[in-house]
Design a protein around this motif. Structure first.
Motif, short mmCIF file in Angstrom:
data_model
loop_
_atom_site.label_atom_id
_atom_site.label_comp_id
_atom_site.label_asym_id
_atom_site.label_seq_id
_atom_site.Cartn_x
_atom_site.Cartn_y
_atom_site.Cartn_z
N TRP A 22 0.83 -1.21 0.00
CA TRP A 22 0.00 0.00 0.00
C TRP A 22 0.86 1.26 0.00
CZ3 TRP A 22 0.12 3.43 4.12
CH2 TRP A 22 0.72 2.97 5.29
N LEU A 23 2.06 1.18 0.53
CA LEU A 23 2.95 2.35 0.55
C LEU A 23 3.57 2.64 -0.81
CD1 LEU A 23 4.55 1.77 4.02
CD2 LEU A 23 3.30 3.82 3.31
N ARG A 24 3.49 1.67 -1.72
CA ARG A 24 3.96 1.92 -3.09
C ARG A 24 3.20 3.08 -3.71
NH1 ARG A 24 6.25 -1.38 -6.84
NH2 ARG A 24 6.08 0.45 -8.14
N ALA A 25 1.94 3.25 -3.36
CA ALA A 25 1.15 4.36 -3.90
C ALA A 25 1.79 5.69 -3.52
CB ALA A 25 -0.29 4.29 -3.38
N ASP A 26 2.21 5.84 -2.26
CA ASP A 26 2.88 7.07 -1.85
C ASP A 26 4.20 7.26 -2.59
OD1 ASP A 26 0.79 7.11 -0.02
OD2 ASP A 26 2.06 7.83 1.61
N LEU A 27 4.96 6.18 -2.71
CA LEU A 27 6.25 6.28 -3.41
C LEU A 27 6.05 6.69 -4.87
CD1 LEU A 27 8.10 3.12 -2.03
CD2 LEU A 27 8.30 5.49 -1.24
N GLU A 28 5.02 6.15 -5.50
CA GLU A 28 4.74 6.51 -6.89
C GLU A 28 4.23 7.95 -7.00
OE1 GLU A 28 5.30 4.58 -9.91
OE2 GLU A 28 6.63 3.88 -8.31
N ALA A 29 3.43 8.38 -6.03
CA ALA A 29 2.96 9.77 -6.04
C ALA A 29 4.13 10.74 -5.86
CB ALA A 29 1.91 9.99 -4.95
N ILE A 30 5.08 10.38 -5.02
CA ILE A 30 6.29 11.20 -4.88
C ILE A 30 7.02 11.27 -6.21
CG2 ILE A 30 8.56 11.35 -3.78
CD1 ILE A 30 7.20 9.92 -1.33
N ARG A 31 7.13 10.14 -6.87
CA ARG A 31 7.79 10.12 -8.19
C ARG A 31 7.03 11.01 -9.18
NH1 ARG A 31 8.46 6.49 -12.92
NH2 ARG A 31 6.74 5.19 -12.24
N ALA A 32 5.69 10.95 -9.15
CA ALA A 32 4.89 11.79 -10.04
C ALA A 32 5.13 13.28 -9.75
CB ALA A 32 3.41 11.45 -9.89
N ARG A 33 5.23 13.63 -8.48
CA ARG A 33 5.49 15.03 -8.12
C ARG A 33 6.85 15.48 -8.63
NH1 ARG A 33 2.61 16.50 -2.42
NH2 ARG A 33 0.63 15.46 -2.87
N ARG A 34 7.82 14.60 -8.56
CA ARG A 34 9.16 14.93 -9.08
C ARG A 34 9.10 15.12 -10.60
NH1 ARG A 34 13.45 14.84 -6.20
NH2 ARG A 34 13.41 14.13 -4.08
N LEU A 35 8.38 14.25 -11.28
CA LEU A 35 8.24 14.39 -12.73
C LEU A 35 7.55 15.70 -13.08
CD1 LEU A 35 7.15 10.72 -13.54
CD2 LEU A 35 9.28 11.81 -14.27
N LEU A 36 6.57 16.09 -12.30
CA LEU A 36 5.86 17.34 -12.53
C LEU A 36 6.80 18.53 -12.38
CD1 LEU A 36 3.11 18.55 -13.18
CD2 LEU A 36 2.66 18.64 -10.72
N HIS A 43 1.34 12.51 -15.09
CA HIS A 43 -0.07 12.13 -15.12
C HIS A 43 -0.22 10.61 -15.06
CE1 HIS A 43 -4.02 11.28 -16.93
NE2 HIS A 43 -4.39 12.38 -16.30
N ASP A 44 0.53 9.90 -15.88
CA ASP A 44 0.43 8.44 -15.91
C ASP A 44 0.81 7.82 -14.57
OD1 ASP A 44 -0.31 8.69 -18.55
OD2 ASP A 44 1.64 8.07 -19.36
N ALA A 75 -2.57 18.39 -8.91
CA ALA A 75 -1.49 19.29 -9.33
C ALA A 75 -1.14 19.09 -10.80
CB ALA A 75 -0.25 19.08 -8.46
N VAL A 76 -1.17 17.84 -11.23
CA VAL A 76 -0.88 17.55 -12.65
C VAL A 76 -1.97 18.16 -13.53
CG1 VAL A 76 -0.62 15.72 -14.37
CG2 VAL A 76 0.41 15.44 -12.12
N LEU A 77 -3.24 17.95 -13.16
CA LEU A 77 -4.33 18.51 -13.96
C LEU A 77 -4.25 20.04 -14.01
CD1 LEU A 77 -7.44 16.36 -12.96
CD2 LEU A 77 -5.94 16.12 -14.94
#
Length: 167
Positions: free
Chosen positions: A37-51, A60-61, A88-90
């Motif tokens: 379940w913590l993978r979701a947070d790790l992926e969201a952090i990665r998405a924020r970095r990409l942003l 977005h993906d 934030a992406v939207l």
């Protein structure tokens, strides 16, 4: 334990993001626990970095897949964090109304969860356009969320018979 180690990685990732420092989760943990379940947070952090890097399509993906994972595990704090990330992406893509809907939903979840770390990190994303309250617009949607989470005295303001009294 696995959960404590993954939680430590998520906290380290959020702290590094806030400080503008380089960080990535250990590949062995990500590969060993692909459905944590913590993978979701790790992926969201990665998405924020990409942003922050200007890679909105990739952000977005990653944010969408993080939200799917958080929802599959029914983790309110992760869902809220992922919703705020996707919002934030939207927003960066020009969909301010869509971003607002996701951010208000994230705010409502965070308000109910009572998680101080989540509340601190929820909307901390570099480069967001400031609105009425951080990245949130102070509009009818947000006002309704505030009233819904308030005590019964403030909620009474939403009833027609009470509104007539104030006119």
């Amino acid at each position: 334990s696995r959960s404590c180690s993954m939680l430590a990685q998520a906290l380290a990732g959020k702290a590094a993001l806030a400080r503008g420092m380089a960080w990535r989760p250990p590949d062995d943990w990500v590969q060993r626990y692909p459905d944590s379940w913590l993978r979701a947070d790790l992926e969201a952090i990665r998405a924020r970095r990409l942003l922050v890097e200007g890679l909105t399509g990739a952000a977005h993906d990653v944010a969408r897949s993080a939200l799917v994972l958080a929802e599959r595990h029914d983790s309110p704090s992760s869902i809220a964090y992922c919703l705020a990330t996707l919002g934030a992406v939207l927003d960066r893509c020009g969909d301010v109304a869509g971003a607002q809907r996701l951010r208000v939903r994230a705010w409502r979840i965070a308000e109910a969860v009572e998680d101080a770390v989540l509340r601190h990190d929820l909307f901390f994303i570099a480069g967001q356009t400031p609105r009425g309250l951080g990245p949130l617009l102070v509009d009818d949607l947000f006002g309704a969320a505030v009233v819904a989470s308030a005590g019964s005295g403030l909620r009474a303001l939403g009833r027609d018979d009470d509104q007539v009294w104030f006119v």
